[in-house]
Design an enzyme around this catalytic site. Sequence first.
Site, PDB file in Angstrom:
ATOM      1  N   ASP A 133      -7.203  -4.051   7.676  1.00 22.99           N
ATOM      2  CA  ASP A 133      -6.472  -5.042   6.883  1.00 22.99           C
ATOM      3  C   ASP A 133      -5.862  -6.163   7.736  1.00 22.99           C
ATOM      4  O   ASP A 133      -5.272  -7.097   7.194  1.00 22.99           O
ATOM      5  CB  ASP A 133      -5.353  -4.356   6.070  1.00 22.99           C
ATOM      6  CG  ASP A 133      -5.911  -3.605   4.874  1.00 22.99           C
ATOM      7  OD1 ASP A 133      -7.104  -3.733   4.587  1.00 22.99           O
ATOM      8  OD2 ASP A 133      -5.124  -2.882   4.216  1.00 22.99           O
ATOM      9  N   ASN A 150       0.803  -1.223   0.000  1.00 23.47           N
ATOM     10  CA  ASN A 150       0.000   0.000   0.000  1.00 23.47           C
ATOM     11  C   ASN A 150       0.839   1.278   0.000  1.00 23.47           C
ATOM     12  O   ASN A 150       0.293   2.375  -0.094  1.00 23.47           O
ATOM     13  CB  ASN A 150      -0.969   0.003   1.185  1.00 23.47           C
ATOM     14  CG  ASN A 150      -2.115  -0.970   0.952  1.00 23.47           C
ATOM     15  OD1 ASN A 150      -2.245  -1.547  -0.134  1.00 23.47           O
ATOM     16  ND2 ASN A 150      -2.938  -1.161   1.962  1.00 23.47           N
ATOM     17  N   ARG A 182     -17.444   1.075  -1.274  1.00 25.63           N
ATOM     18  CA  ARG A 182     -16.233   1.883  -1.435  1.00 25.63           C
ATOM     19  C   ARG A 182     -16.385   3.036  -2.430  1.00 25.63           C
ATOM     20  O   ARG A 182     -15.803   3.026  -3.517  1.00 25.63           O
ATOM     21  CB  ARG A 182     -15.062   0.977  -1.824  1.00 25.63           C
ATOM     22  CG  ARG A 182     -14.790  -0.063  -0.766  1.00 25.63           C
ATOM     23  CD  ARG A 182     -13.632  -0.949  -1.097  1.00 25.63           C
ATOM     24  NE  ARG A 182     -12.344  -0.378  -0.737  1.00 25.63           N
ATOM     25  CZ  ARG A 182     -11.207  -1.051  -0.822  1.00 25.63           C
ATOM     26  NH1 ARG A 182     -11.195  -2.279  -1.251  1.00 25.63           N
ATOM     27  NH2 ARG A 182     -10.078  -0.477  -0.474  1.00 25.63           N
ATOM     28  N   ILE A 201     -14.643   0.179   9.340  1.00 25.55           N
ATOM     29  CA  ILE A 201     -14.171   0.829   8.110  1.00 25.55           C
ATOM     30  C   ILE A 201     -14.961   0.347   6.879  1.00 25.55           C
ATOM     31  O   ILE A 201     -15.378   1.149   6.055  1.00 25.55           O
ATOM     32  CB  ILE A 201     -12.659   0.582   7.880  1.00 25.55           C
ATOM     33  CG1 ILE A 201     -11.848   0.909   9.151  1.00 25.55           C
ATOM     34  CG2 ILE A 201     -12.157   1.365   6.664  1.00 25.55           C
ATOM     35  CD1 ILE A 201     -11.699   2.368   9.485  1.00 25.55           C
ATOM     36  N   ARG A 216      -8.561  -1.181  -7.168  1.00 30.21           N
ATOM     37  CA  ARG A 216      -9.123   0.113  -6.831  1.00 30.21           C
ATOM     38  C   ARG A 216      -8.070   1.215  -6.732  1.00 30.21           C
ATOM     39  O   ARG A 216      -8.346   2.376  -7.033  1.00 30.21           O
ATOM     40  CB  ARG A 216      -9.822  -0.065  -5.485  1.00 30.21           C
ATOM     41  CG  ARG A 216     -10.840   0.904  -5.193  1.00 30.21           C
ATOM     42  CD  ARG A 216     -11.364   0.638  -3.811  1.00 30.21           C
ATOM     43  NE  ARG A 216     -11.510   1.911  -3.136  1.00 30.21           N
ATOM     44  CZ  ARG A 216     -12.532   2.722  -3.338  1.00 30.21           C
ATOM     45  NH1 ARG A 216     -13.493   2.379  -4.141  1.00 30.21           N
ATOM     46  NH2 ARG A 216     -12.589   3.871  -2.722  1.00 30.21           N
ATOM     47  N   ARG A 268      -2.308 -11.064  -5.030  1.00 30.52           N
ATOM     48  CA  ARG A 268      -2.377  -9.603  -5.207  1.00 30.52           C
ATOM     49  C   ARG A 268      -1.515  -8.898  -4.177  1.00 30.52           C
ATOM     50  O   ARG A 268      -0.973  -7.822  -4.469  1.00 30.52           O
ATOM     51  CB  ARG A 268      -3.823  -9.120  -5.023  1.00 30.52           C
ATOM     52  CG  ARG A 268      -4.742  -9.469  -6.166  1.00 30.52           C
ATOM     53  CD  ARG A 268      -6.057  -8.749  -6.009  1.00 30.52           C
ATOM     54  NE  ARG A 268      -5.807  -7.330  -5.751  1.00 30.52           N
ATOM     55  CZ  ARG A 268      -6.709  -6.488  -5.292  1.00 30.52           C
ATOM     56  NH1 ARG A 268      -7.915  -6.893  -5.021  1.00 30.52           N
ATOM     57  NH2 ARG A 268      -6.413  -5.220  -5.092  1.00 30.52           N
TER      58      ARG A 268
HETATM   59  C1  UD1 Z   1      -6.785   1.757   1.633  1.00 27.40           C
HETATM   60  C2  UD1 Z   1      -5.961   0.493   1.506  1.00 27.40           C
HETATM   61  C3  UD1 Z   1      -6.754  -0.705   1.998  1.00 27.40           C
HETATM   62  C4  UD1 Z   1      -7.274  -0.458   3.417  1.00 27.40           C
HETATM   63  C5  UD1 Z   1      -7.996   0.876   3.512  1.00 27.40           C
HETATM   64  C6  UD1 Z   1      -8.369   1.255   4.939  1.00 27.40           C
HETATM   65  C7  UD1 Z   1      -4.501   0.890  -0.384  1.00 27.40           C
HETATM   66  C8  UD1 Z   1      -4.148   0.586  -1.790  1.00 27.40           C
HETATM   67  N1  UD1 Z   1      -5.605   0.296   0.121  1.00 27.40           N
HETATM   68  O1  UD1 Z   1      -7.926   1.606   0.809  1.00 27.40           O
HETATM   69  O2  UD1 Z   1      -5.902  -1.854   1.966  1.00 27.40           O
HETATM   70  O3  UD1 Z   1      -8.157  -1.483   3.785  1.00 27.40           O
HETATM   71  O4  UD1 Z   1      -7.169   1.933   2.999  1.00 27.40           O
HETATM   72  O5  UD1 Z   1      -7.247   1.277   5.750  1.00 27.40           O
HETATM   73  O6  UD1 Z   1      -3.806   1.627   0.298  1.00 27.40           O
HETATM   74  N2  UD1 Z   1     -14.729   6.178   1.495  1.00 27.40           N
HETATM   75  C9  UD1 Z   1     -15.779   6.947   1.065  1.00 27.40           C
HETATM   76  N3  UD1 Z   1     -15.559   7.874   0.081  1.00 27.40           N
HETATM   77  C10 UD1 Z   1     -14.325   8.060  -0.486  1.00 27.40           C
HETATM   78  C11 UD1 Z   1     -13.247   7.274  -0.029  1.00 27.40           C
HETATM   79  C12 UD1 Z   1     -13.480   6.335   0.963  1.00 27.40           C
HETATM   80  O7  UD1 Z   1     -16.899   6.823   1.552  1.00 27.40           O
HETATM   81  O8  UD1 Z   1     -14.187   8.911  -1.371  1.00 27.40           O
HETATM   82  C13 UD1 Z   1     -14.945   5.181   2.573  1.00 27.40           C
HETATM   83  C14 UD1 Z   1     -14.648   3.752   2.145  1.00 27.40           C
HETATM   84  O9  UD1 Z   1     -15.748   3.151   1.512  1.00 27.40           O
HETATM   85  C15 UD1 Z   1     -14.315   3.109   3.476  1.00 27.40           C
HETATM   86  C16 UD1 Z   1     -13.601   4.235   4.233  1.00 27.40           C
HETATM   87  O10 UD1 Z   1     -13.984   5.430   3.570  1.00 27.40           O
HETATM   88  O11 UD1 Z   1     -15.486   2.772   4.158  1.00 27.40           O
HETATM   89  C17 UD1 Z   1     -12.081   4.151   4.227  1.00 27.40           C
HETATM   90  O12 UD1 Z   1     -11.620   3.928   2.922  1.00 27.40           O
HETATM   91  P1  UD1 Z   1     -10.191   4.402   2.405  1.00 27.40           P
HETATM   92  O13 UD1 Z   1      -9.343   4.753   3.589  1.00 27.40           O
HETATM   93  O14 UD1 Z   1     -10.363   5.419   1.352  1.00 27.40           O
HETATM   94  O15 UD1 Z   1      -9.640   3.070   1.762  1.00 27.40           O
HETATM   95  P2  UD1 Z   1      -8.814   2.868   0.440  1.00 27.40           P
HETATM   96  O16 UD1 Z   1      -7.921   4.039   0.214  1.00 27.40           O
HETATM   97  O17 UD1 Z   1      -9.733   2.454  -0.651  1.00 27.40           O
END
Ligand code: UD1
Length: 420
Positions: free
Chosen positions: A307, A23, A123, A329, A94, A399
Amino acid sequence: MDRIRIRGGRPLSGEIKVGGAKNAALPLMVAGMLTDDRLVLTNVPRLADVQTMTLLIQQHGVAVDNVTNDARSLSIGGPISNTEAPYDIVRKMRASFLVLGPLLARVGEARVSLPGGCGIGARPIDLHLKGLEQLGARIELEGGYIDARVDGRLKGAKIVFPFVSVGATENLLMAATLAEGRTVLANAAREPEIGDLAAGLVAMGARISGIGSDTLTVDGVDRLHGAEHAIIPDRIETGSYACAAAISGGSVFLRDARLDHLGATVRILREAGVDITEQPDGLMVTRLNGLHGVDVMTEPYPGFPTDMQAQLMALLSVADGASMVTETIFENRFMHVPELNRMGARINVHGASAIVRGVPGLSGAPVMATDLRASLSLILAGLAAQGETIVNRVYHLDRGYEAVEQKLAACGVDIERISG
Ligand code: UD1
């Protein structure tokens, strides 16, 4: 399709080298798109997601080359000739969505497929889009794609995230490095991978302060230059193998693992009865006595990471007493529960919480990996189980975990990959 076969009951004993963090590697690769020079990344893990990101960056016209024969050093950079990130790549991973900010910052336009849902939840990407709009981008949704444009340069702004998002923080941080003026990202994610991305950007000439805190201040520059940056060790791989040592009743030295990146993981594992000691070049993890149930809630860093939730649950399924595991989360991240139950675990899910009643032992069974971290959770259960466990659909595992079966086999585990 490959499967993993484990015959349980052997305690881990030996050493595992922890690789570079997936990540951190993925956003840092995207950061390479911010310069015409070359960003050289070292300690890159060899993972399917890294290959997918390589393809994505290359199809934007930016070069990605192996610097060494072992593919652990990548050199990334060059002019952008194509601003479209196609559905076929974005749907697979993603993190592809992270190209949106850098494309806008460098060439003022981007067409990026919406990532869609994934196994662990809906997400959405609304925070990424809102933040980029605040930096002056015009965003439209058309045919499943985000069409984004900006006249001239992006303009610095104060962005207050309503909740913590790792991806949105990274996208906005990268975009802001080339924006005009100052950007403040408040309520930013503080994961060590964000700190690593920021360190890489600073090495490229970005002006970022507040690294490691929840407020990042970025003073935009006209251009970024080449740099060399070593990726931090993977804290989730570290935690996963710590659970492997613990569930098998063994002991393992995790070379290059960093205690200061583990956040609540180390406290929770210690509470559950796992001994973790810091050494100059890694961590020693040993299970001394029995395991105890613990209550845990997933949270943004430095809280307990989502994670690690599936892996910890495998461990708690054989601990003394009951545990309550609450997932805050992602809304659908308990898909490993029915599979663990097929192996004899006693876990009930009530909404966002799972009650785990510890059992004295598990029994091997054929199981299905449903996502990346769930795959590792099933392997952990297989280590503790009597008899043979077959984990199907290991493409999820590939992955994000490099050479799991080799790393565990080198520590005395009876594990092999069955191809085809
Ligand atoms: C990243 C990590 C993933 C980890 C997650 C949370 C990478 C490549 N992936 O994923 O392994 O599980 O952080 O630690 O680094 N959300 C919204 N709107 C947005 C963005 C996020 O509602 O625009 C929500 C998501 O659905 C989720 C929460 O916010 O419920 C946290 O997501 P986010 O921290 O953004 O996760 P990722 O960046 O996708």
